[in-house]
Design an enzyme around this catalytic site. Structure first.
Site, PDB file in Angstrom:
ATOM      1  N   SER A 191      16.454  16.682   4.250  1.00 24.87           N
ATOM      2  CA  SER A 191      17.853  16.392   4.590  1.00 24.87           C
ATOM      3  C   SER A 191      18.546  15.644   3.460  1.00 24.87           C
ATOM      4  O   SER A 191      18.021  14.641   2.967  1.00 24.87           O
ATOM      5  CB  SER A 191      17.885  15.547   5.874  1.00 24.87           C
ATOM      6  OG  SER A 191      19.142  14.914   6.001  1.00 24.87           O
TER       7      SER A 191
ATOM      8  N   GLY B 131      15.740   8.745  -0.042  1.00 21.74           N
ATOM      9  CA  GLY B 131      15.353   7.331   0.063  1.00 21.74           C
ATOM     10  C   GLY B 131      14.614   7.053   1.355  1.00 21.74           C
ATOM     11  O   GLY B 131      14.028   5.984   1.521  1.00 21.74           O
ATOM     12  N   GLY B 132      14.658   7.996   2.315  1.00 24.82           N
ATOM     13  CA  GLY B 132      13.859   7.880   3.530  1.00 24.82           C
ATOM     14  C   GLY B 132      14.487   7.091   4.675  1.00 24.82           C
ATOM     15  O   GLY B 132      15.662   6.732   4.654  1.00 24.82           O
ATOM     16  N   THR B 133      13.641   6.818   5.667  1.00 25.49           N
ATOM     17  CA  THR B 133      14.060   6.173   6.916  1.00 25.49           C
ATOM     18  C   THR B 133      14.625   4.775   6.673  1.00 25.49           C
ATOM     19  O   THR B 133      15.687   4.420   7.191  1.00 25.49           O
ATOM     20  CB  THR B 133      12.843   6.070   7.865  1.00 25.49           C
ATOM     21  OG1 THR B 133      12.378   7.384   8.127  1.00 25.49           O
ATOM     22  CG2 THR B 133      13.190   5.379   9.165  1.00 25.49           C
ATOM     23  N   CYS B 134      13.901   3.983   5.895  1.00 19.40           N
ATOM     24  CA  CYS B 134      14.251   2.567   5.727  1.00 19.40           C
ATOM     25  C   CYS B 134      15.706   2.411   5.293  1.00 19.40           C
ATOM     26  O   CYS B 134      16.474   1.660   5.889  1.00 19.40           O
ATOM     27  CB  CYS B 134      13.286   1.951   4.710  1.00 19.40           C
ATOM     28  SG  CYS B 134      13.749   0.300   4.230  1.00 19.40           S
TER      29      CYS B 134
ATOM     30  N   HIS C 260      14.463 -29.345  -0.066  1.00 21.21           N
ATOM     31  CA  HIS C 260      15.087 -29.897   1.139  1.00 21.21           C
ATOM     32  C   HIS C 260      16.612 -29.806   1.013  1.00 21.21           C
ATOM     33  O   HIS C 260      17.132 -30.019  -0.088  1.00 21.21           O
ATOM     34  CB  HIS C 260      14.668 -31.372   1.272  1.00 21.21           C
ATOM     35  CG  HIS C 260      15.437 -32.111   2.323  1.00 21.21           C
ATOM     36  ND1 HIS C 260      15.159 -31.977   3.665  1.00 21.21           N
ATOM     37  CD2 HIS C 260      16.498 -32.962   2.228  1.00 21.21           C
ATOM     38  CE1 HIS C 260      16.002 -32.745   4.350  1.00 21.21           C
ATOM     39  NE2 HIS C 260      16.821 -33.342   3.502  1.00 21.21           N
TER      40      HIS C 260
HETATM   41  C1  FAD Z   1      15.615   1.608  13.544  1.00 26.94           C
HETATM   42  C2  FAD Z   1      14.451   1.240  12.682  1.00 26.94           C
HETATM   43  C3  FAD Z   1      14.361  -0.021  12.122  1.00 26.94           C
HETATM   44  C4  FAD Z   1      13.285  -0.357  11.306  1.00 26.94           C
HETATM   45  N1  FAD Z   1      13.227  -1.604  10.779  1.00 26.94           N
HETATM   46  C5  FAD Z   1      12.210  -1.938   9.964  1.00 26.94           C
HETATM   47  C6  FAD Z   1      12.177  -3.214   9.332  1.00 26.94           C
HETATM   48  O1  FAD Z   1      13.060  -4.050   9.516  1.00 26.94           O
HETATM   49  N2  FAD Z   1      11.148  -3.490   8.492  1.00 26.94           N
HETATM   50  C7  FAD Z   1      10.155  -2.578   8.249  1.00 26.94           C
HETATM   51  O2  FAD Z   1       9.258  -2.862   7.443  1.00 26.94           O
HETATM   52  N3  FAD Z   1      10.144  -1.365   8.867  1.00 26.94           N
HETATM   53  C8  FAD Z   1      11.152  -1.025   9.697  1.00 26.94           C
HETATM   54  N4  FAD Z   1      11.175   0.209  10.276  1.00 26.94           N
HETATM   55  C9  FAD Z   1      10.067   1.131  10.006  1.00 26.94           C
HETATM   56  C10 FAD Z   1      10.224   1.776   8.607  1.00 26.94           C
HETATM   57  O3  FAD Z   1      11.543   2.265   8.455  1.00 26.94           O
HETATM   58  C11 FAD Z   1       9.240   2.904   8.429  1.00 26.94           C
HETATM   59  O4  FAD Z   1       7.941   2.422   8.691  1.00 26.94           O
HETATM   60  C12 FAD Z   1       9.270   3.442   7.001  1.00 26.94           C
HETATM   61  O5  FAD Z   1      10.573   3.759   6.606  1.00 26.94           O
HETATM   62  C13 FAD Z   1       8.390   4.687   6.913  1.00 26.94           C
HETATM   63  O6  FAD Z   1       8.429   5.161   5.598  1.00 26.94           O
HETATM   64  P1  FAD Z   1       7.596   6.427   5.170  1.00 26.94           P
HETATM   65  O7  FAD Z   1       7.257   6.213   3.742  1.00 26.94           O
HETATM   66  O8  FAD Z   1       6.524   6.711   6.110  1.00 26.94           O
HETATM   67  O9  FAD Z   1       8.597   7.669   5.263  1.00 26.94           O
HETATM   68  P2  FAD Z   1      10.131   7.814   5.607  1.00 26.94           P
HETATM   69  O10 FAD Z   1      10.940   6.785   4.935  1.00 26.94           O
HETATM   70  O11 FAD Z   1      10.266   7.984   7.056  1.00 26.94           O
HETATM   71  O12 FAD Z   1      10.474   9.177   4.860  1.00 26.94           O
HETATM   72  C14 FAD Z   1      10.030  10.417   5.273  1.00 26.94           C
HETATM   73  C15 FAD Z   1      10.988  11.449   4.715  1.00 26.94           C
HETATM   74  O13 FAD Z   1      10.427  12.744   4.843  1.00 26.94           O
HETATM   75  C16 FAD Z   1      11.427  13.678   5.213  1.00 26.94           C
HETATM   76  N5  FAD Z   1      10.726  14.800   5.824  1.00 26.94           N
HETATM   77  C17 FAD Z   1      10.092  14.846   7.021  1.00 26.94           C
HETATM   78  N6  FAD Z   1       9.475  16.030   7.197  1.00 26.94           N
HETATM   79  C18 FAD Z   1       9.725  16.749   6.062  1.00 26.94           C
HETATM   80  C19 FAD Z   1       9.342  18.052   5.624  1.00 26.94           C
HETATM   81  N7  FAD Z   1       8.534  18.835   6.355  1.00 26.94           N
HETATM   82  N8  FAD Z   1       9.800  18.487   4.430  1.00 26.94           N
HETATM   83  C20 FAD Z   1      10.598  17.699   3.657  1.00 26.94           C
HETATM   84  N9  FAD Z   1      10.976  16.463   4.019  1.00 26.94           N
HETATM   85  C21 FAD Z   1      10.521  15.992   5.198  1.00 26.94           C
HETATM   86  C22 FAD Z   1      12.326  12.874   6.136  1.00 26.94           C
HETATM   87  O14 FAD Z   1      13.633  13.435   6.223  1.00 26.94           O
HETATM   88  C23 FAD Z   1      12.317  11.500   5.469  1.00 26.94           C
HETATM   89  O15 FAD Z   1      13.361  11.319   4.558  1.00 26.94           O
HETATM   90  C24 FAD Z   1      12.258   0.593  11.069  1.00 26.94           C
HETATM   91  C25 FAD Z   1      12.335   1.875  11.622  1.00 26.94           C
HETATM   92  C26 FAD Z   1      13.426   2.202  12.409  1.00 26.94           C
HETATM   93  C27 FAD Z   1      13.517   3.594  12.970  1.00 26.94           C
END
Ligand code: FAD
Ligand code: NAD
Length: 457
Positions: A35, A40-43, A442
């Site tokens: 997408s 940059g992913g979920t974070c 402090h």
């Molecule tokens: C609302 C929310 C709040 C959060 N808050 C925190 C926080 O404060 N602190 C913290 O440490 N963690 C937090 N997390 C958890 C953290 O975001 C995740 O653990 C972390 O981002 C996971 O990273 P990742 O490297 O596994 O992959 P992700 O960052 O999830 O990236 C995976 C990527 O792969 C892509 N993808 C998936 N399938 C395919 C495919 N078949 N082909 C091509 N691309 C694909 C996706 O679109 C995505 O961009 C939070 C999560 C959520 C949902």
């Protein structure tokens, strides 16, 4: 077919960091992202950053002293727009950082395995195949949507992703699940001005946390009007008269909660659907997570997995540490494994945040330790008074035989910063007196660690 030294499926924390690292080592890298809203992913896009930006906005709202609902609604919309601006900028920067590197190709499309070395990329009905010597799966996780009657049909049901796109503040928000996402959103939306109800199957809030601290957090939540319906089963969701109604049962009692929005936050599942892992000989467990060994290698000898997709703890910093394990084992002749991650702090960004590292008192006792404990009210911390956030409680658990720190839970303002100091002391295997007598600046919240560890008995 184009050939690469490394193919990374998913633009997550571990994957993007690895892509930059491998490119720096002169490797040709392909990075596949399904997408263009997720570079940059979920974070960055739908997780840590947008949520914490919104939590931060609620503090501005408090400082501005907005009280009327219309003012709050306008402020909420503005906050969503500001959050969108921030994540848009971060997403662009993340893309640019890798796309401008000569030996990285970014592919927009859905990646899946054709074999252990060949990956198919599907985009708008077209398929391209590329070949890779090493392949890294970093596809993250997605919200679990339970099979509750009416959940798919309702127009009022949201995930953490879709609710943060909603520009209208829900007057009545019902949250299914009192985990990380449920509690962070409950705290944040209550601060924005929503009437919040949280439903969970569990008997008590945060059952894994110290009971006294969890009770204190519950009291803080309730003081801002959040209602909890625990030991509750969600039976059905029905839309009527422009609202969503969540029907629940608590033992023999049934009730219905009127909602403008219903947030589903009962956990997240690994994104392995459609990856065609069998074609590569990669195994998954009963939850669909990629099975890896302690060096993060899958059942296929040229394929690794990192981040949420491999199950276990779902934090951005775990995905980053997954990258370090892979980096050290591939390049630095290292022997790091997941087994040496013995100190993992975490924070739940409620207000005030709850942060923990190591064991609670009851966990330590259950493991056979003889313990001493320290306890401090947040009210006693000068900096908490300056900042006007005096709610909370801090606890430390010490091994009575060795004086080593076994665990610490902090429910207080900026605990998400303080906990890293305690984690460092545990990692360095220091006695609790190290923090009791350490010189802190402090007035700060960190200096409260002197008093917390000074209260150990
Ligand atoms: C609302 C929310 C709040 C959060 N808050 C925190 C926080 O404060 N602190 C913290 O440490 N963690 C937090 N997390 C958890 C953290 O975001 C995740 O653990 C972390 O981002 C996971 O990273 P990742 O490297 O596994 O992959 P992700 O960052 O999830 O990236 C995976 C990527 O792969 C892509 N993808 C998936 N399938 C395919 C495919 N078949 N082909 C091509 N691309 C694909 C996706 O679109 C995505 O961009 C939070 C999560 C959520 C949902
Ligand atoms: N601050 C952070 O680091 C942070 C913030 C948000 C999310 N995350 C990550 O995202 C992950 C997912 O968060 P989450 O809150 O969705 O999951 P979670 O696993 O933290 O909590 C799920 C909650 O839903 C409840 N539940 C399960 N099934 C239910 C049902 N049918 N009805 C009612 N309640 C039910 C569980 O009892 C539990 O309390 C977390 O595990 C965390 O690692 C981290």
């Amino acid at each position: 077919m184009k050939k690469y030294d490394a193919i990374i499926i998913g633009f997550g924390k571990g994957g993007k960091t690895l892509a930059g690292f491998l490119a720096g080592k002169g490797q040709n890298v392909a990075l596949i992202e399904k997408s263009d809203k997720m570079y940059g992913g979920t974070c960055i896009n739908i997780g840590c950053i947008p949520t914490k930006k919104l939590v931060d906005s609620t503090k501005v709202l408090k400082n501005k002293g907005l009280s009327g609902i219309e003012e709050k609604e306008r402020f909420y919309e503005e906050s969503i727009n500001n959050k969108n601006t921030l994540i848009g900028a971060l997403r662009g920067k993340n893309y640019e950082m890798l796309a401008t590197k000569e030996n990285i190709d970014i592919y927009d499309g859905f990646g899946s395995f054709a074999s252990k070395n060949i990956v198919n990329i599907e985009s708008n009905g077209e398929n391209v195949q590329i070949e890779g010597e090493k392949i890294f799966i970093n596809t993250g996780s997605t919200a679990i949507i339970p099979g509750i009657k009416g959940i798919k049909e309702s127009n009022h049901v949201y995930t953490s992703t879709s609710i943060m796109e909603l520009k209208e503040l829900p007057k009545k928000l019902t949250i299914l699940g009192a985990g990380y996402i449920g509690l962070e959103f409950a705290s944040m939306y209550a601060d924005f001005g929503s009437e919040v109800t949280v439903i969970d199957l569990a008997q008590r809030l945060m059952p894994r946390e110290d009971e006294e601290i969890a009770d204190r957090a519950k009291a803080i939540f309730e003081a801002k009007g959040i209602k909890f319906l625990l030991e509750s089963k969600i039976e059905e969701i029905i839309d009527k008269n422009g609202k969503g109604y969540v029907q629940i049962s608590q033992g023999a009692n049934n009730s219905e909660i009127e909602s403008d929005a219903i947030l589903v936050a009962i956990g997240r599942k690994p994104n392995t659907e459609g990856l065609n892992l069998e074609a590569a000989g990669v195994k998954t467990d009963e939850k669909g997570a990629v099975v890896v060994d302690e060096t993060l290698k899958t059942a296929a000898d040229n394929i690794w997995a990192m981040g949420d997709v491999k199950g276990g703890l779902q934090f951005t910093y775990i995905s980053l540490d997954d990258f370090r394990i892979i980096r050290d084992n591939l390049y630095n002749g290292g022997n790091r494994t997941v087994n040496d991650r013995n100190v993992i702090p975490y924070s739940v960004f409620i207000n005030p945040p709850l942060s923990r590292v190591g064991m609670t008192e009851s966990e330590a006792i259950a493991k056979g330790y003889e313990v001493k404990t320290g306890r401090l009210e947040a009210m006693a911390i000068p900096k908490a008074k300056i900042e006007g956030v005096t709610d909370g409680l801090l606890k430390a658990v010490i091994d009575a035989k060795t004086d080593k720190i076994l665990g610490c839970t902090l429910l207080c303002n900026t605990s998400h910063e303080m906990i890293n100091i305690v984690a460092a002391a545990i990692k360095a295997e220091q006695k609790y007196t190290f923090l009791k007598d350490m010189i802190f600046t402090h007035p700060t919240m960190s200096e409260a660690l002197n008093d917390l560890f000074g209260s150990v008995k």
